[in-house]
Scaffold this active site. Structure first.
Site, mmCIF file in Angstrom:
data_model
loop_
_atom_site.group_PDB
_atom_site.id
_atom_site.type_symbol
_atom_site.label_atom_id
_atom_site.label_comp_id
_atom_site.label_asym_id
_atom_site.label_seq_id
_atom_site.Cartn_x
_atom_site.Cartn_y
_atom_site.Cartn_z
ATOM 1 N N ASP A 81 4.127 14.346 13.523
ATOM 2 C CA ASP A 81 5.019 14.520 12.375
ATOM 3 C C ASP A 81 6.267 15.294 12.806
ATOM 4 O OD1 ASP A 81 5.741 14.198 9.725
ATOM 5 O OD2 ASP A 81 4.550 15.887 9.006
ATOM 6 N N HIS A 82 7.205 15.482 11.876
ATOM 7 C CA HIS A 82 8.488 16.147 12.111
ATOM 8 C C HIS A 82 8.570 16.905 13.439
ATOM 9 C CE1 HIS A 82 10.031 15.581 8.017
ATOM 10 N NE2 HIS A 82 8.816 15.855 7.590
ATOM 11 N N ASP A 103 12.723 14.001 14.413
ATOM 12 C CA ASP A 103 13.450 14.363 13.198
ATOM 13 C C ASP A 103 14.821 14.918 13.565
ATOM 14 O OD1 ASP A 103 14.431 15.269 10.811
ATOM 15 O OD2 ASP A 103 12.642 16.393 10.240
ATOM 16 N N GLU A 133 14.425 10.130 10.388
ATOM 17 C CA GLU A 133 14.769 10.563 9.028
ATOM 18 C C GLU A 133 16.274 10.634 8.876
ATOM 19 O OE1 GLU A 133 14.275 14.537 6.232
ATOM 20 O OE2 GLU A 133 12.505 13.816 7.329
ATOM 21 N N HIS A 176 9.019 18.717 0.176
ATOM 22 C CA HIS A 176 7.808 19.108 0.897
ATOM 23 C C HIS A 176 7.126 20.316 0.233
ATOM 24 C CE1 HIS A 176 9.863 17.220 4.511
ATOM 25 N NE2 HIS A 176 8.652 16.751 4.655
ATOM 26 N N ASN A 226 3.639 10.582 3.167
ATOM 27 C CA ASN A 226 3.075 11.758 3.837
ATOM 28 C C ASN A 226 2.423 12.677 2.818
ATOM 29 O OD1 ASN A 226 4.540 10.665 6.077
ATOM 30 N ND2 ASN A 226 4.572 12.709 6.974
ATOM 31 N N VAL A 227 1.168 13.038 3.098
ATOM 32 C CA VAL A 227 0.365 13.832 2.174
ATOM 33 C C VAL A 227 -0.209 15.032 2.918
ATOM 34 C CG1 VAL A 227 -1.551 13.801 0.537
ATOM 35 C CG2 VAL A 227 -0.304 11.671 1.031
ATOM 36 N N THR A 229 -0.166 18.908 1.172
ATOM 37 C CA THR A 229 -0.499 20.067 0.346
ATOM 38 C C THR A 229 -1.733 19.841 -0.519
ATOM 39 O OG1 THR A 229 1.834 20.693 0.317
ATOM 40 C CG2 THR A 229 0.404 21.710 -1.327
#
Length: 279
Positions: A81-82, A103, A133, A176, A226-227, A229
């Site tokens: 990710d990022h 990113d 992104e 986010h 994207n999941v 939290t």
């Protein structure tokens, strides 16, 4: 089975559903999420974020996640990710990640294109998919230096054409690390972005989006959500409850084991919500 975004995104983006990209922080999350995907017979993406890269390194995370993905009965992407540093992206590729995100959203457009293109060329040479992104998805907390900036449709067209990416993360009101849903999504802007580029699109900050809006979004050209939290809350709250019930116990693995069913249940809810509705 281990797959890339390119194995999943064309179909997901053109369908009435999408694939969740779930942040994992240890073996418990990975086991629960893969088990949920297998029970529902749906593909899933396991994402390693900056916090885990800083803590454990991409090599350690690859060593844990890749065997699990390969052994799964459903398609599983192992995704970085990022990431803002090319050196870490290249280490992840070398370690076996099947997908990476460079990113460059905080960079000027030309620099973002140039640096993303270099990553994409290297990744594609070994069959790894690439996410980029444009615009900048803000954080509710934790990364105050990340700006908030909607994706410009014309810049999205240029970036998609010149950067070499496979999927494009966009900013249309998503945020986010929200703990409650309520981010207002700019659907007219999404219309313009979809008209500007044919790439599969990505939404970050899924927890902060209402279920009604998620049901609309998954029918658009969005292939990946994207999941993070909502999964962390389910796991953390279950651990907290278990520890309160048995204050004399102290083994981490004991309490993690107690919390895995709650995490799996939440993962199944997310997978089901984002999958195409059954007729």
């Amino acid at each position: 089975m281990l797959v890339t975004l390119n194995d999943l995104m064309p179909e997901a983006a053109s369908s009435q559903g999408a694939v969740p990209c779930c942040n994992v922080f240890g073996i418990e999350e990975a086991q629960a999420i893969i088990a949920a995907a297998e029970e529902l017979n749906l593909p899933v993406i396991l994402a390693v974020n900056k916090d885990m890269v800083d803590l454990a390194g991409v090599e350690s995370m690859a060593g844990m996640l890749l065997p699990m993905a390969r052994a799964s009965s459903v398609p599983v992407v192992v995704h970085l990710d990022h990431c803002y540093e090319e050196a870490i992206v290249y280490r992840a590729i070398h370690a076996g990640f099947s997908s990476v995100m460079f990113d460059g959203s905080q960079l000027p457009l030309e620099e973002n294109i140039r640096r993303t293109r270099a990553v994409a060329d290297a990744a594609h040479a070994v069959g790894v998919s690439v996410e980029g992104e444009l615009g900048s998805v803000p954080y509710q907390e934790g990364r105050d230096h990340i700006k908030s900036e909607f994706t410009d449709p014309e810049e999205a067209r240029i970036y998609a054409e010149q950067s070499g990416i496979d999927v494009l993360a966009i900013s249309v009101g998503n945020v986010h690390r929200m703990t409650e849903a309520g981010s207002p999504i700019n659907f007219p802007l999404l219309d313009e972005i979809e008209s500007a580029t044919s790439l599969p699109l990505v939404i970050h900050g899924t927890t902060g989006i209402t279920e009604a809006d998620l049901r609309k979004l998954k029918t658009r050209r969005i292939g990946k959500f994207n999941v993070g939290t909502t999964l962390r809350m389910a796991f953390g709250n279950a651990i907290r409850e278990a520890m309160a019930e048995e204050p004399n116990k102290f083994d981490k693995q004991y309490f993690a084991g107690k919390a895995i069913p709650a995490l799996k249940q939440e993962a199944m809810r997310v997978l089901t919500l984002l999958a195409a509705d059954k007729e």
